[in-house]
Design a protein around this motif. Structure first.
Motif, PDB file in Angstrom:
ATOM      1  N   PHE A   9      81.365  78.149  -2.170  1.00 45.73           N
ATOM      2  CA  PHE A   9      81.348  78.255  -0.708  1.00 45.73           C
ATOM      3  C   PHE A   9      80.187  79.117  -0.231  1.00 45.73           C
ATOM      4  O   PHE A   9      79.576  79.864  -0.997  1.00 45.73           O
ATOM      5  CB  PHE A   9      82.686  78.759  -0.179  1.00 45.73           C
ATOM      6  CG  PHE A   9      83.071  80.152  -0.608  1.00 45.73           C
ATOM      7  CD1 PHE A   9      82.679  81.248   0.134  1.00 45.73           C
ATOM      8  CD2 PHE A   9      83.864  80.352  -1.733  1.00 45.73           C
ATOM      9  CE1 PHE A   9      83.050  82.523  -0.239  1.00 45.73           C
ATOM     10  CE2 PHE A   9      84.244  81.631  -2.125  1.00 45.73           C
ATOM     11  CZ  PHE A   9      83.841  82.720  -1.377  1.00 45.73           C
ATOM     12  N   TYR A  17      99.583  81.089  -6.321  1.00 40.16           N
ATOM     13  CA  TYR A  17      98.215  80.697  -5.973  1.00 40.16           C
ATOM     14  C   TYR A  17      98.124  79.315  -5.335  1.00 40.16           C
ATOM     15  O   TYR A  17      97.404  79.123  -4.373  1.00 40.16           O
ATOM     16  CB  TYR A  17      97.286  80.727  -7.213  1.00 40.16           C
ATOM     17  CG  TYR A  17      95.833  80.448  -6.853  1.00 40.16           C
ATOM     18  CD1 TYR A  17      94.997  81.494  -6.503  1.00 40.16           C
ATOM     19  CD2 TYR A  17      95.321  79.150  -6.827  1.00 40.16           C
ATOM     20  CE1 TYR A  17      93.673  81.245  -6.143  1.00 40.16           C
ATOM     21  CE2 TYR A  17      94.010  78.900  -6.473  1.00 40.16           C
ATOM     22  CZ  TYR A  17      93.186  79.948  -6.135  1.00 40.16           C
ATOM     23  OH  TYR A  17      91.898  79.714  -5.775  1.00 40.16           O
ATOM     24  N   LYS A  25      92.921  87.503   4.043  1.00 36.09           N
ATOM     25  CA  LYS A  25      92.484  86.301   4.756  1.00 36.09           C
ATOM     26  C   LYS A  25      93.237  85.108   4.224  1.00 36.09           C
ATOM     27  O   LYS A  25      93.717  85.204   3.097  1.00 36.09           O
ATOM     28  CB  LYS A  25      90.977  86.077   4.627  1.00 36.09           C
ATOM     29  CG  LYS A  25      90.379  86.088   3.227  1.00 36.09           C
ATOM     30  CD  LYS A  25      90.880  85.254   2.099  1.00 36.09           C
ATOM     31  CE  LYS A  25      90.853  83.772   2.195  1.00 36.09           C
ATOM     32  NZ  LYS A  25      91.294  83.103   0.913  1.00 36.09           N
ATOM     33  N   HIS A  47      86.398  82.605   4.476  1.00 35.63           N
ATOM     34  CA  HIS A  47      85.224  83.457   4.200  1.00 35.63           C
ATOM     35  C   HIS A  47      83.966  82.880   4.861  1.00 35.63           C
ATOM     36  O   HIS A  47      83.238  83.575   5.557  1.00 35.63           O
ATOM     37  CB  HIS A  47      84.975  83.543   2.694  1.00 35.63           C
ATOM     38  CG  HIS A  47      86.026  84.295   1.937  1.00 35.63           C
ATOM     39  ND1 HIS A  47      86.350  85.598   2.214  1.00 35.63           N
ATOM     40  CD2 HIS A  47      86.814  83.933   0.889  1.00 35.63           C
ATOM     41  CE1 HIS A  47      87.286  86.014   1.376  1.00 35.63           C
ATOM     42  NE2 HIS A  47      87.593  85.017   0.564  1.00 35.63           N
ATOM     43  N   ASN A  73      91.086  78.583   3.031  1.00 36.56           N
ATOM     44  CA  ASN A  73      90.933  79.406   1.830  1.00 36.56           C
ATOM     45  C   ASN A  73      89.483  79.882   1.702  1.00 36.56           C
ATOM     46  O   ASN A  73      89.129  80.928   2.238  1.00 36.56           O
ATOM     47  CB  ASN A  73      91.376  78.604   0.589  1.00 36.56           C
ATOM     48  CG  ASN A  73      91.391  79.462  -0.663  1.00 36.56           C
ATOM     49  OD1 ASN A  73      91.756  80.639  -0.589  1.00 36.56           O
ATOM     50  ND2 ASN A  73      91.005  78.918  -1.801  1.00 36.56           N
ATOM     51  N   THR A  74      88.633  79.122   1.028  1.00 32.25           N
ATOM     52  CA  THR A  74      87.225  79.541   0.992  1.00 32.25           C
ATOM     53  C   THR A  74      86.613  79.417   2.387  1.00 32.25           C
ATOM     54  O   THR A  74      85.676  80.138   2.733  1.00 32.25           O
ATOM     55  CB  THR A  74      86.425  78.711  -0.037  1.00 32.25           C
ATOM     56  OG1 THR A  74      86.661  77.317   0.179  1.00 32.25           O
ATOM     57  CG2 THR A  74      86.844  79.063  -1.452  1.00 32.25           C
ATOM     58  N   ARG A  88      98.294  77.440  -1.413  1.00 27.17           N
ATOM     59  CA  ARG A  88      97.153  77.130  -0.537  1.00 27.17           C
ATOM     60  C   ARG A  88      97.031  75.650  -0.204  1.00 27.17           C
ATOM     61  O   ARG A  88      96.446  75.274   0.788  1.00 27.17           O
ATOM     62  CB  ARG A  88      95.851  77.515  -1.242  1.00 27.17           C
ATOM     63  CG  ARG A  88      95.538  78.956  -1.375  1.00 27.17           C
ATOM     64  CD  ARG A  88      94.506  79.095  -2.484  1.00 27.17           C
ATOM     65  NE  ARG A  88      93.956  80.427  -2.621  1.00 27.17           N
ATOM     66  CZ  ARG A  88      94.622  81.461  -3.105  1.00 27.17           C
ATOM     67  NH1 ARG A  88      95.871  81.342  -3.467  1.00 27.17           N
ATOM     68  NH2 ARG A  88      94.023  82.645  -3.220  1.00 27.17           N
TER      69      ARG A  88
HETATM   70  O1  LIG Z   1      89.499  83.940  -1.050  1.00 24.09           O
HETATM   71  C1  LIG Z   1      89.243  83.478  -2.147  1.00 24.09           C
HETATM   72  C2  LIG Z   1      87.944  83.708  -2.762  1.00 24.09           C
HETATM   73  O2  LIG Z   1      87.497  82.670  -3.562  1.00 24.09           O
HETATM   74  C3  LIG Z   1      88.440  82.033  -4.395  1.00 24.09           C
HETATM   75  C4  LIG Z   1      87.772  80.935  -5.145  1.00 24.09           C
HETATM   76  O3  LIG Z   1      86.595  81.340  -5.713  1.00 24.09           O
HETATM   77  C5  LIG Z   1      89.598  81.591  -3.564  1.00 24.09           C
HETATM   78  O4  LIG Z   1      90.491  80.801  -4.245  1.00 24.09           O
HETATM   79  C6  LIG Z   1      90.234  82.751  -2.935  1.00 24.09           C
HETATM   80  O5  LIG Z   1      91.353  82.466  -2.189  1.00 24.09           O
END
Ligand SMILES: O=C1CO[C@H](CO)[C@@H](O)[C@@H]1O
Ligand SMILES: NC(=O)C1=CN([C@@H]2O[C@H](COP(=O)(O)OP(=O)(O)OC[C@H]3O[C@@H](n4cnc5c(N)ncnc54)[C@H](OP(=O)(O)O)[C@@H]3O)[C@@H](O)[C@H]2O)C=CC1
Length: 460
Positions: free
Chosen positions: A344, A264, A166, A283, A279-280, A267
């Protein structure tokens, strides 16, 4: 001949033949049957084993690689990274790249052999060499976002199944090309949104789908904030030895090297990703989409909201440090995405209460009342598909040729919301979106942002 082809001993000491080659050999001797029964070859014999290659040996590979190594019917036969190996990834002590990953795989399988030795995993710098291998069945694409679509499309063309991290895409156009490639070539694609394989998330979504919070009114995608990166006057750094920076950039524009561009932190630069919104946010938004049952559509309106903070001029990072936008689905349900520390999550509010999943509380669904939280979902009510392990679910799909828990279309719709929200935040205006045609209504500037020009030979 590659080392892989010479190396024909499996971790269990059997002679190795790829699944395809084994079936081909078996069918060459006897015309039928084409499916070799497991009673003849054993549950994890070559005919059942899925040869997997890891593309991208950075931060998330520390999760994806061991998770795949744990699967008894998968064998990791290749790893690929533009970086031979160096430290300073997510944290200074991380030593990652293709050679450390290769060692990890070989050490893992060596432990299972009688001799304690195994050298069957190959390391590559160019993913096209991995895709050219006939014995690779599936690839795990754990690359920065600007590579997801290209690597996926090329993998599909080469007949590989794909686990794509993702956010599935970098742009709407990319996502559309990925869907086309997956469906045209009959491939399996699992989006790396592993919260769909989490029991608490599934429970929260089932509570919503079965009306426990009444009529859904609002969904909130809670995301993290981020920093501004190196400040004004940051200087180009020398490209580390053993690192193919031009290949790292790939389809993205040429740019001076700085360690905070890669490893990293990509992002937080627009050229490669969408900041915390993708990013978060990938999800959190994915959980919302699942809860609402909107995997094949998306909102019809997007608008920036107060409180957005951008990195000050001159900083390396260019994505929002604090984000806030709202959207609206055709049925009137409101969607909000906002930065809210510490972690998140996703919250769904209805006329009778709310439910929430937070990454800081993975044990249970939070709810406005115990009655909602403890409510039993009856056998005749809506039950979502069950996956308890995202990698297992991918491998099972490869075998059954049925879609996994997060197929390409679902990954695309989730990523789309993130991209469209980012566009609304940049343009600072209300945008009308047509989720069928996937265009903004009467807004040429916004429509221009649905795809990006790619550099050099990297086109899809
Ligand atoms: O997908 C992700 C899950 O969480 C991370 C942070 O806690 C993120 O940085 C990562 O890219
Ligand atoms: N599902 C989840 O929970 C998570 C998902 N992710 C996702 O995983 C992906 C990767 O993120 P992350 O691992 O954190 O990032 P990293 O930058 O740490 O890792 C990416 C790796 O890919 C390498 N790379 C870049 N371009 C190429 C290329 N063309 N060919 C081969 N290798 C290449 C990088 O090289 P180099 O090291 O030299 O930069 C790096 O090793 C992202 O899409 C991210 O969103 C990440 C974290 C969690």
């Amino acid at each position: 001949m590659s080392k892989q082809l010479n190396s024909d001993t499996t971790p269990t000491g059997n002679v190795r033949l790829s699944r395809r080659k084994f079936v081909a050999a078996a069918t060459a001797v006897v015309a039928a049957p084409t499916i070799v029964p497991s009673s003849v070859v054993g549950a994890n014999a070559p005919s059942n084993r899925i040869n997997v290659a890891l593309i991208g040996c950075g931060n998330q590979s520390r999760v994806d690689l061991p998770s795949m190594l744990r699967q008894p019917d998968a064998q990791v036969v290749a790893v690929c990274d533009v970086n031979k190996g160096s430290d300073g990834y997510a944290r200074p002590e991380h030593f990652l790249g293709r050679e450390p990953a290769q060692k990890k795989v070989n050490d893992h399988y060596a432990e299972k052999t009688r001799s304690g030795q195994f050298k069957g995993c190959d390391a590559y710098a160019d993913f096209r060499d991995v895709l050219a291998r006939d014995d690779v069945d599936a690839v795990m694409i754990v690359l920065p976002d600007h590579w997801h679509a290209l690597a996926t499309v090329k993998a599909c063309e080469a007949g590989k199944d794909v686990y794509c991290q993702k956010p599935m895409s970098l742009t709407i156009h990319d996502g559309q090309q990925m869907i086309k490639a997956v469906r045209k070539h009959g491939r399996i694609l699992q989006t790396g949104s592993q919260y769909r394989s989490n029991a608490v998330v599934r429970r929260m979504c089932e509570l919503v789908r079965n009306g426990r919070i009444g009529e859904v009114k609002r969904a909130i995608s809670i995301i993290n904030g981020s920093g501004a990166g190196p400040g004004p006057g940051w200087k180009e750094q020398p490209v580390p030895e053993g690192f193919d920076y031009d290949m790292w950039l790939g389809p993205a524009p040429e740019a001076p090297y700085h360690i905070y561009r890669c490893l990293y932190r990509f992002r937080f630069l627009q050229e490669y990703s969408g900041g915390q919104v993708t990013n978060t946010g990938a999800h959190a938004t994915d959980i919302v989409q699942w809860a609402l049952g909107k995997d094949h559509t998306g909102p019809v309106e997007f608008e920036h909201q107060p409180g957005i903070v951008w990195p000050p001029d001159g900083h390396l990072f260019t994505t929002a440090m604090k984000s806030h936008f709202r959207a609206r689905y055709a049925d009137g349900v409101e969607f909000v995405c906002r930065t809210q520390e510490p972690g998140f999550g996703a919250r769904i509010e209805g006329t009778e209460g709310w439910v929430q999943f937070s990454v800081n509380n993975m044990k249970e669904v939070e709810a406005s009342s115990d009655a909602i939280k403890n409510s039993v979902i009856g056998a005749d009510e809506i039950h979502l598909p069950v996956s308890t392990n995202h990698y297992r679910n991918f491998l099972d799909s490869i075998k059954s040729r049925k879609d996994p828990i997060e197929p390409v279309e679902a990954g695309h719709r989730t990523a789309s919301i993130c991209h469209l929200g980012n566009i609304a935040m940049r343009l600072e205006r209300k945008l009308q979106w047509d989720p069928e045609q996937e265009v903004f209504v009467n807004d040429a500037d916004a429509n221009q942002m649905l795809r990006r020009p790619y550099r050099g030979p990297w086109q899809i």
